[in-house]
Design an enzyme around this catalytic site. Structure first.
Site, short mmCIF file in Angstrom:
data_model
loop_
_atom_site.label_atom_id
_atom_site.label_comp_id
_atom_site.label_asym_id
_atom_site.label_seq_id
_atom_site.Cartn_x
_atom_site.Cartn_y
_atom_site.Cartn_z
N HIS A 197 -16.85 -1.83 17.76
CA HIS A 197 -17.40 -1.97 19.35
C HIS A 197 -17.73 -3.30 19.56
O HIS A 197 -18.26 -3.95 18.80
CB HIS A 197 -18.55 -0.92 19.50
N ASP A 206 -23.40 0.10 11.97
CA ASP A 206 -23.46 0.69 13.33
C ASP A 206 -23.28 2.23 13.44
O ASP A 206 -22.29 2.49 13.15
CB ASP A 206 -22.38 -0.28 14.22
N GLN A 255 -22.41 6.02 16.65
CA GLN A 255 -21.70 7.43 17.08
C GLN A 255 -21.81 8.19 15.73
O GLN A 255 -21.22 9.30 15.77
CB GLN A 255 -20.12 6.83 16.98
N LYS A 304 -27.20 8.28 23.09
CA LYS A 304 -26.19 8.89 22.68
C LYS A 304 -26.63 10.18 21.99
O LYS A 304 -25.65 11.01 21.57
CB LYS A 304 -25.39 8.02 21.91
N CYS A 337 -14.88 -0.52 25.27
CA CYS A 337 -15.48 -1.54 24.47
C CYS A 337 -14.96 -1.94 23.33
O CYS A 337 -15.72 -2.30 22.39
CB CYS A 337 -16.99 -1.42 24.33
C1 LIG Z 1 -19.60 2.66 18.06
C2 LIG Z 1 -20.77 1.76 19.08
N1 LIG Z 1 -21.39 0.82 18.94
C3 LIG Z 1 -22.37 0.45 19.66
C4 LIG Z 1 -22.55 0.74 20.66
C5 LIG Z 1 -23.43 0.34 21.98
O1 LIG Z 1 -24.40 1.16 22.18
P1 LIG Z 1 -25.58 0.76 23.37
O2 LIG Z 1 -24.90 0.55 24.59
O3 LIG Z 1 -26.37 1.89 23.48
O4 LIG Z 1 -26.15 -0.57 22.87
C6 LIG Z 1 -21.55 1.99 21.16
C7 LIG Z 1 -21.71 2.60 22.56
O5 LIG Z 1 -21.00 2.60 23.48
C8 LIG Z 1 -20.88 2.31 20.38
O6 LIG Z 1 -19.91 3.52 20.52
#
Ligand SMILES: Cc1ncc(COP(=O)(O)O)c(C=O)c1O
Lengths: 406, 144
Positions: A121, A198, A201, A224, A361
């Site tokens: 992401h 990270d 998910q 999430k 993203c």
């Molecule tokens: C794999 C992953 N990493 C990071 C994020 C970023 O999370 P946040 O926007 O809550 O900081 C997301 C969410 O969209 C994600 O799916």
């Protein structure tokens, strides 16, 4: 077993969208919230709110207890050794940026290497890109298998004595791939690198154990996993956090302040400058209670069953292309013939069905898939088999609509 | 299932421009504008040839949904031969139209582009429709 009565806990699900009962299949972007979470936040504001760690009055103590209680709740949830290892942040993005700015700036130098995958992401990509630019370091990308998996051989192929950081998603938000973090962390450590995970998910769906994973840092977002927006977590090993400099400065994080010099509080407060996200932490703790009452193994089994059923049904629709490996979590990324994902998402929305369309993203991954855009249906504990049927019927309707029009 | 609302969005003429885009291609010595819609991954390259304040030619390439590509096709069609001022006026009218506001139907024969007025009922899609027009505004600005 999770049955459909759980939906009674989620008021938002009981509405019509464009004249049809809502089918919410976008929980990977953000989940909906149960009453228990909404009410915990309301209770907190009605009875316990004040600033924390300041003042001697009773409400100050109540708010501090609620906030620190949430930290302990998170510690137990991911099996961290001590609560000091839990830093509250605004979300995954802020948590990963903190690691890149603080640990990264202090430990990565010219010619050093940072290992990533093309499935990251943007939140777990751009902070490292920027760090590499600041320091003259190089990004090395693990090559994915054709079906979108990370193998240990591919990781070994890009590790070197210059590797300082390996940063990887636990679960891909596009492919649904589950990465073997525990084994990869071992490889990273053999090279003297730290492992950054990270978990945005994975935290909502599976039991995390940071000691078993033996990762050095791990980040996730409350929103999430049934919690409110604006709260997230950075876990870091105590020994590492203790060496790290803060990246934000101000109240709550200082020990002693003079006109020209100041010193910092100990961890975790050093990384939580300013009035913290108290109500967010309270909401997150309630979300964790809710998930653990259900049992994360049940949550995961429920979603996987829905995703398998959805995939089986989708395969009967001609023109469907599904991305990602066989073994996956409860989400499906796909395209339907030449119908652009946006057009698809609009037609589904007219039937009350919410899916995500776009690049999720993850632009580099989209390029690898040779798609400018894809649609994604993601399932959570409140989705039902009937909703999958509505989704499949929606896909058929969409196909018919565009065939007719074209 | 009936899709009356959708028919407002995906009119025949829009699908025709999507499937058979007009002015798709490149202009060798034109001004080039590359614009992305970062929320969804649509990307568009617009090329313009402007001489003596007149848009002599306009061509586009890119990837996107039916709405963004049909809009690009229609935009290039209508601005060709118009003065830069007229093209900018059209961009304004288009923007009003897709936002569901009152728009000027007198000054120009809007032709196909009026088919996109249905976009105003789909707020999430307005950006798709305006991408090509944003590129036009940027292009004539660079030319000036
Ligand atoms: C794999 C992953 N990493 C990071 C994020 C970023 O999370 P946040 O926007 O809550 O900081 C997301 C969410 O969209 C994600 O799916």
């Amino acid at each position: 077993m999770i049955d459909a009565s759980i939906r009674n806990q989620f008021p938002i699900l009981h509405q019509e969208v464009n004249g049809h009962p809502l089918v919410y299949l976008d929980s990977a972007a953000s989940s909906q919230k149960p009453l228990a979470v909404i009410e915990a936040i309301e209770e907190y504001y009605k009875h316990n709110h004040s600033n924390v760690h300041r003042g001697v009055h009773t409400l100050g103590t109540q708010a501090t207890d609620a906030y620190e209680g949430a930290r302990e709740r998170v510690r137990a949830f991911i099996n961290a050794t001590v609560a000091e290892e839990i830093i509250f942040t605004r979300g995954t993005t802020t948590a990963l940026n903190l690691v890149a700015s603080s640990y990264g700036d202090a430990n990565v130098g010219e010619g050093d290497e940072i290992v990533l995958t093309p499935m990251e992401h943007h939140a777990n990509l751009i902070p490292w890109q920027q760090l590499a630019k600041r320091k003259g370091a190089t990004l090395r990308y693990v090559e994915l298998t054709p079906d979108g998996r990370v193998t240990l051989e591919a990781v070994e192929a890009v590790l070197s004595d210059r590797t300082k950081i390996v940063a990887m998603s636990h679960v891909s938000n596009v492919l649904g791939t589950i990465n073997p973090i525990q084994e990869i962390a071992k490889l990273a450590h053999e090279k003297g690198a730290v492992m950054v995970v990270d978990a945005a998910q994975s935290a909502p769906h599976r039991k995390l154990d940071v000691q078993a994973l033996d990762c050095d840092f791990l980040a996730f977002s409350g929103h999430k996993m049934l919690g409110p927006t604006g709260i997230g977590v950075l876990y870091g090993k105590k020994a590492l956090l203790k060496q790290m400099e803060p990246v934000e400065f101000g109240g709550e994080m200082i020990d002693y302040v003079d006109l020209h010099e100041s010193t910092w509080k100990d961890i975790p407060y050093r990384f939580e400058a300013g009035t913290p996200i108290i109500a967010g932490a309270v909401g997150l703790a309630a979300a964790i209670d809710f998930l653990e009452d259900l049992g994360l193994e049940n949550v995961e089994a429920h979603e996987r069953a829905l995703a398998s059923y959805a995939i089986e049904q989708m395969k009967t629709i001609e023109g469907i292309e599904i991305y990602g490996p066989e073994e996956r979590v409860g989400l499906v990324t796909f395209n339907l013939g030449d119908v652009h994902a946006h057009d698809l998402a609009t037609v589904l929305d007219m039937q009350g069905i919410a899916v995500r369309a776009g690049h999720h993203c993850a632009q580099p991954l989209m390029r690898l898939l040779k798609q400018s855009s894809t649609a994604r249906a993601s399932f959570y504990l409140y989705n039902t088999k009937e909703e999958v049927d509505r989704f499949i019927e929606g896909l058929r309707q969409t196909k018919e609509y565009f065939n007719y029009e074209f | 299932m009936s899709f009356n609302n959708l028919d407002m969005l995906y009119r025949q003429v829009i699908m025709d421009h999507y499937k058979n885009p007009r002015n798709r291609g490149v202009i060798e010595d034109g001004v080039t504008v590359d614009l992305n819609n970062p929320t969804c991954g649509d990307s568009l390259r617009l090329q313009l040839q402007v001489e003596d304040g007149i848009v002599k030619d306009a061509k586009f390439e890119g990837e996107g949904c039916s709405i963004s590509l049909a809009s690009a096709s229609m935009m290039t069609q209508i601005v060709k031969g118009k003065s830069v001022d007229e093209a900018l006026q059209l961009a304004d009218i288009f923007s009003q139209m897709v936002q569901g506001k009152d728009y000027d139907t007198e000054t120009f024969d809007l032709g196909d582009i009026e088919a996109l007025s249905g976009v105003s009922k789909f707020p999430a899609r307005i950006k798709c429709a305006t991408l090509a027009w944003k590129a036009l505004e940027k292009g004539v600005d660079e030319e000036a």
